[in-house]
Design a protein around this motif. Structure first.
Motif, PDB file in Angstrom:
ATOM      1  N   LEU A 195       0.823  -1.207   0.000  1.00  0.00           N
ATOM      2  CA  LEU A 195       0.000   0.000   0.000  1.00  0.00           C
ATOM      3  C   LEU A 195       0.856   1.256   0.000  1.00  0.00           C
ATOM      4  CD1 LEU A 195      -2.813  -1.060   2.501  1.00  0.00           C
ATOM      5  CD2 LEU A 195      -3.005  -0.790   0.026  1.00  0.00           C
ATOM      6  N   ARG A 196       1.962   1.219   0.747  1.00  0.00           N
ATOM      7  CA  ARG A 196       2.845   2.395   0.761  1.00  0.00           C
ATOM      8  C   ARG A 196       3.462   2.628  -0.610  1.00  0.00           C
ATOM      9  NH1 ARG A 196       7.951   2.523   4.746  1.00  0.00           N
ATOM     10  NH2 ARG A 196       8.759   1.127   3.128  1.00  0.00           N
ATOM     11  N   ARG A 197       3.874   1.555  -1.270  1.00  0.00           N
ATOM     12  CA  ARG A 197       4.448   1.699  -2.609  1.00  0.00           C
ATOM     13  C   ARG A 197       3.406   2.168  -3.615  1.00  0.00           C
ATOM     14  NH1 ARG A 197       8.353  -3.705  -2.964  1.00  0.00           N
ATOM     15  NH2 ARG A 197       9.871  -2.998  -1.386  1.00  0.00           N
ATOM     16  N   GLU A 198       2.166   1.710  -3.461  1.00  0.00           N
ATOM     17  CA  GLU A 198       1.107   2.176  -4.359  1.00  0.00           C
ATOM     18  C   GLU A 198       0.865   3.669  -4.182  1.00  0.00           C
ATOM     19  OE1 GLU A 198      -2.317  -0.231  -3.699  1.00  0.00           O
ATOM     20  OE2 GLU A 198      -1.544  -1.923  -4.880  1.00  0.00           O
ATOM     21  N   ARG A 199       0.915   4.147  -2.920  1.00  0.00           N
ATOM     22  CA  ARG A 199       0.753   5.582  -2.688  1.00  0.00           C
ATOM     23  C   ARG A 199       1.912   6.366  -3.296  1.00  0.00           C
ATOM     24  NH1 ARG A 199      -1.275   3.765   2.430  1.00  0.00           N
ATOM     25  NH2 ARG A 199       0.836   3.918   3.310  1.00  0.00           N
ATOM     26  N   GLU A 200       3.136   5.848  -3.147  1.00  0.00           N
ATOM     27  CA  GLU A 200       4.296   6.507  -3.740  1.00  0.00           C
ATOM     28  C   GLU A 200       4.196   6.532  -5.259  1.00  0.00           C
ATOM     29  OE1 GLU A 200       7.573   4.305  -2.236  1.00  0.00           O
ATOM     30  OE2 GLU A 200       7.562   5.270  -0.262  1.00  0.00           O
ATOM     31  N   LEU A 201       3.743   5.411  -5.859  1.00  0.00           N
ATOM     32  CA  LEU A 201       3.587   5.353  -7.314  1.00  0.00           C
ATOM     33  C   LEU A 201       2.527   6.339  -7.779  1.00  0.00           C
ATOM     34  CD1 LEU A 201       4.252   4.086 -10.035  1.00  0.00           C
ATOM     35  CD2 LEU A 201       2.609   2.267  -9.538  1.00  0.00           C
ATOM     36  N   ALA A 202       1.429   6.454  -7.026  1.00  0.00           N
ATOM     37  CA  ALA A 202       0.388   7.418  -7.393  1.00  0.00           C
ATOM     38  C   ALA A 202       0.930   8.834  -7.364  1.00  0.00           C
ATOM     39  CB  ALA A 202      -0.802   7.277  -6.443  1.00  0.00           C
ATOM     40  N   ASN A 203       1.760   9.147  -6.370  1.00  0.00           N
ATOM     41  CA  ASN A 203       2.353  10.483  -6.308  1.00  0.00           C
ATOM     42  C   ASN A 203       3.303  10.726  -7.475  1.00  0.00           C
ATOM     43  OD1 ASN A 203       1.013  11.120  -3.916  1.00  0.00           O
ATOM     44  ND2 ASN A 203       2.661  10.329  -2.624  1.00  0.00           N
ATOM     45  N   VAL A 204       4.093   9.696  -7.821  1.00  0.00           N
ATOM     46  CA  VAL A 204       5.001   9.828  -8.956  1.00  0.00           C
ATOM     47  C   VAL A 204       4.223  10.046 -10.247  1.00  0.00           C
ATOM     48  CG1 VAL A 204       6.675   8.577 -10.380  1.00  0.00           C
ATOM     49  CG2 VAL A 204       6.875   8.538  -7.897  1.00  0.00           C
ATOM     50  N   ARG A 205       3.107   9.343 -10.401  1.00  0.00           N
ATOM     51  CA  ARG A 205       2.299   9.520 -11.611  1.00  0.00           C
ATOM     52  C   ARG A 205       1.715  10.923 -11.682  1.00  0.00           C
ATOM     53  NH1 ARG A 205      -0.923   3.695 -11.803  1.00  0.00           N
ATOM     54  NH2 ARG A 205       0.769   2.512 -12.792  1.00  0.00           N
ATOM     55  N   LEU A 206       1.322  11.477 -10.548  1.00  0.00           N
ATOM     56  CA  LEU A 206       0.826  12.855 -10.538  1.00  0.00           C
ATOM     57  C   LEU A 206       1.907  13.827 -11.000  1.00  0.00           C
ATOM     58  CD1 LEU A 206      -1.262  12.954  -7.218  1.00  0.00           C
ATOM     59  CD2 LEU A 206      -2.133  12.963  -9.569  1.00  0.00           C
ATOM     60  N   VAL A 207       3.136  13.604 -10.516  1.00  0.00           N
ATOM     61  CA  VAL A 207       4.246  14.453 -10.943  1.00  0.00           C
ATOM     62  C   VAL A 207       4.508  14.277 -12.439  1.00  0.00           C
ATOM     63  CG1 VAL A 207       6.714  14.888 -10.667  1.00  0.00           C
ATOM     64  CG2 VAL A 207       5.294  14.476  -8.659  1.00  0.00           C
ATOM     65  N   ALA A 208       4.457  13.010 -12.926  1.00  0.00           N
ATOM     66  CA  ALA A 208       4.691  12.744 -14.345  1.00  0.00           C
ATOM     67  C   ALA A 208       3.622  13.405 -15.207  1.00  0.00           C
ATOM     68  CB  ALA A 208       4.707  11.239 -14.601  1.00  0.00           C
ATOM     69  N   GLU A 209       2.371  13.368 -14.764  1.00  0.00           N
ATOM     70  CA  GLU A 209       1.306  14.008 -15.524  1.00  0.00           C
ATOM     71  C   GLU A 209       1.492  15.523 -15.565  1.00  0.00           C
ATOM     72  OE1 GLU A 209      -2.281  12.722 -13.706  1.00  0.00           O
ATOM     73  OE2 GLU A 209      -2.132  10.663 -14.476  1.00  0.00           O
ATOM     74  N   ALA A 210       1.935  16.091 -14.439  1.00  0.00           N
ATOM     75  CA  ALA A 210       2.209  17.532 -14.429  1.00  0.00           C
ATOM     76  C   ALA A 210       3.356  17.865 -15.369  1.00  0.00           C
ATOM     77  CB  ALA A 210       2.526  17.986 -13.002  1.00  0.00           C
ATOM     78  N   ALA A 211       4.403  17.019 -15.361  1.00  0.00           N
ATOM     79  CA  ALA A 211       5.533  17.235 -16.270  1.00  0.00           C
ATOM     80  C   ALA A 211       5.095  17.117 -17.718  1.00  0.00           C
ATOM     81  CB  ALA A 211       6.641  16.228 -15.965  1.00  0.00           C
ATOM     82  N   GLN A 212       4.212  16.177 -18.002  1.00  0.00           N
ATOM     83  CA  GLN A 212       3.717  16.015 -19.366  1.00  0.00           C
ATOM     84  C   GLN A 212       2.957  17.248 -19.824  1.00  0.00           C
ATOM     85  OE1 GLN A 212       0.483  13.332 -19.975  1.00  0.00           O
ATOM     86  NE2 GLN A 212       1.141  12.761 -22.013  1.00  0.00           N
ATOM     87  N   ARG A 213       2.130  17.814 -18.933  1.00  0.00           N
ATOM     88  CA  ARG A 213       1.362  18.994 -19.324  1.00  0.00           C
ATOM     89  C   ARG A 213       2.271  20.178 -19.623  1.00  0.00           C
ATOM     90  NH1 ARG A 213      -2.191  16.990 -15.261  1.00  0.00           N
ATOM     91  NH2 ARG A 213      -1.205  18.316 -13.695  1.00  0.00           N
ATOM     92  N   VAL A 214       3.411  20.254 -18.915  1.00  0.00           N
ATOM     93  CA  VAL A 214       4.352  21.343 -19.161  1.00  0.00           C
ATOM     94  C   VAL A 214       5.190  21.060 -20.400  1.00  0.00           C
ATOM     95  CG1 VAL A 214       6.345  22.573 -18.234  1.00  0.00           C
ATOM     96  CG2 VAL A 214       4.425  22.005 -16.741  1.00  0.00           C
ATOM     97  N   LEU A 215       5.686  19.823 -20.522  1.00  0.00           N
ATOM     98  CA  LEU A 215       6.583  19.475 -21.624  1.00  0.00           C
ATOM     99  C   LEU A 215       5.818  19.332 -22.936  1.00  0.00           C
ATOM    100  CD1 LEU A 215       9.324  18.634 -22.697  1.00  0.00           C
ATOM    101  CD2 LEU A 215       8.874  16.310 -21.888  1.00  0.00           C
ATOM    102  N   LEU A 216       4.807  18.485 -22.955  1.00  0.00           N
ATOM    103  CA  LEU A 216       4.021  18.250 -24.164  1.00  0.00           C
ATOM    104  C   LEU A 216       2.607  18.761 -23.926  1.00  0.00           C
ATOM    105  CD1 LEU A 216       5.257  14.671 -25.118  1.00  0.00           C
ATOM    106  CD2 LEU A 216       6.033  16.855 -26.026  1.00  0.00           C
ATOM    107  N   ARG A 217       2.430  20.036 -24.162  1.00  0.00           N
ATOM    108  CA  ARG A 217       1.123  20.638 -23.951  1.00  0.00           C
ATOM    109  C   ARG A 217       0.143  20.133 -25.004  1.00  0.00           C
ATOM    110  NH1 ARG A 217       3.091  26.836 -23.761  1.00  0.00           N
ATOM    111  NH2 ARG A 217       3.582  26.237 -25.901  1.00  0.00           N
ATOM    112  N   PRO A 218      -1.138  20.077 -24.673  1.00  0.00           N
ATOM    113  CA  PRO A 218      -2.116  19.691 -25.693  1.00  0.00           C
ATOM    114  C   PRO A 218      -2.078  20.663 -26.867  1.00  0.00           C
ATOM    115  CG  PRO A 218      -3.098  19.662 -23.497  1.00  0.00           C
ATOM    116  CD  PRO A 218      -1.751  20.304 -23.352  1.00  0.00           C
TER     117      PRO A 218
END
Length: 302
Positions: free
Chosen positions: A46-69
């Motif tokens: 469960l702790r690793r799943e929470r960490e992975l969810a946080n990493v995915r949130l950061v990755a999605e934010a990076a994607q919106r900045v790097l590759l904007r729609p």
């Protein structure tokens, strides 16, 4: 489950008169040990799943900045986008794209960074940042490419490079500067399909020091109803189980649907079916469709 097992074991041991015998004690210790180990493993998961969810949130934010729609409409263009990362669970990679409206008209970029992983993503971010600034400041595509070369010279190593196409929309044509990138695919309104190779081969960005000259812009006729596909080499280098490359020109008929995005989604599905699994390399595609003959400057709208 451990509590249920104990609730069953204790009354049965009491009923059978073996409550404090070593066999029953061993059973109780085993149940408690397995239960404790399972609780520990579940807690770590469960702790690793929470960490992975946080990493995915950061990755999605990076994607919106790097590759904007990209905008779905720019001037008289209908624009469709498809991006497939080769990395499992990743949304960004070494391929890059951008569409901006500037005082000099609509300008586009599609490119492919040498290499893979986080280093390629970092270089892609560097190129996109330089393009977004230069596209507004420079009067022509040569000026934009020179700005990108100067930025990459400070960032890349001696043998690193980025293949790219810079393009801008003019009355009735698309001006293209090809820096070692796969040629655009033109689909005319009459049904013709052909690759628009540059008259002279240009070096990728980052390798300008190896040649005295620069890539030269060339013009592609782009009339009402025509379509142009810009793509990275991850598309044409995808192989099937027999080793055959994806036949992009032969499959170009899939792009004839009226809605550009739906047509490009159909081509992407066909590409994945050809691969029979995950793509071996990132694959980015931009499909441009001319809606009317004369270009009128208009703000981007999504």
């Amino acid at each position: 489950m451990g509590a249920i097992a104990l609730a069953i074991c204790l009354p049965l041991a009491y009923y059978n008169g073996s409550l404090f015998r070593w066999q029953n004690n061993l059973t109780l210790v085993t149940i408690i040990s397995v239960t404790g180990a399972s609780m520990l493993a579940s807690g770590l998961r469960l702790r690793r799943e929470r960490e992975l969810a946080n990493v995915r949130l950061v990755a999605e934010a990076a994607q919106r900045v790097l590759l904007r729609p990209v905008p779905r409409r720019a001037a008289d263009l209908q624009i469709a986008l498809s991006y497939t990362s080769a990395a499992a669970e990743a949304q960004i990679g070494g391929d890059l794209y951008e569409v901006v409206t500037t005082p000099n008209g609509v300008r586009l970029l599609i490119g492919d960074v040498q290499g893979k992983g986080l280093g390629a993503v970092e270089t892609a971010a560097w190129v996109l940042g330089a393009f977004r600034e230069a596209a507004y400041d420079e009067d022509d595509l040569l000026g934009v490419s020179e700005r990108l070369e100067a930025s990459l010279a400070r960032r890349l190593g001696d043998e690193a490079f980025v293949t790219a196409i810079l393009a801008e929309l003019r009355d009735g044509e698309l001006v293209v500067l090809n820096c070692g990138h796969p040629a655009p695919l033109l689909l005319t309104r009459e049904g013709g399909v052909r690759l628009m190779d540059p008259p002279e081969e240009g070096l990728p960005l980052g390798l300008a020091a190896l040649a005295p000259g620069h890539a030269k812009p060339y013009r592609i006729p782009f009339r009402q109803g025509d379509r142009i596909l810009l793509y990275t080499d991850g598309v044409i280098e995808t192989r099937d189980r027999t080793g055959a490359f994806y036949p992009l020109v032969e499959r170009a008929s899939l792009l004839s649907e009226a809605d550009a995005q739906h047509a490009l989604d159909t081509l992407r599905e066909d590409l994945l079916e050809h691969a029979g699994g995950p793509l071996p390399d990132d694959a980015a595609m931009l499909l441009l469709r001319r809606l009317r003959d004369r270009i009128m400057e208009a703000p981007l709208s999504s």
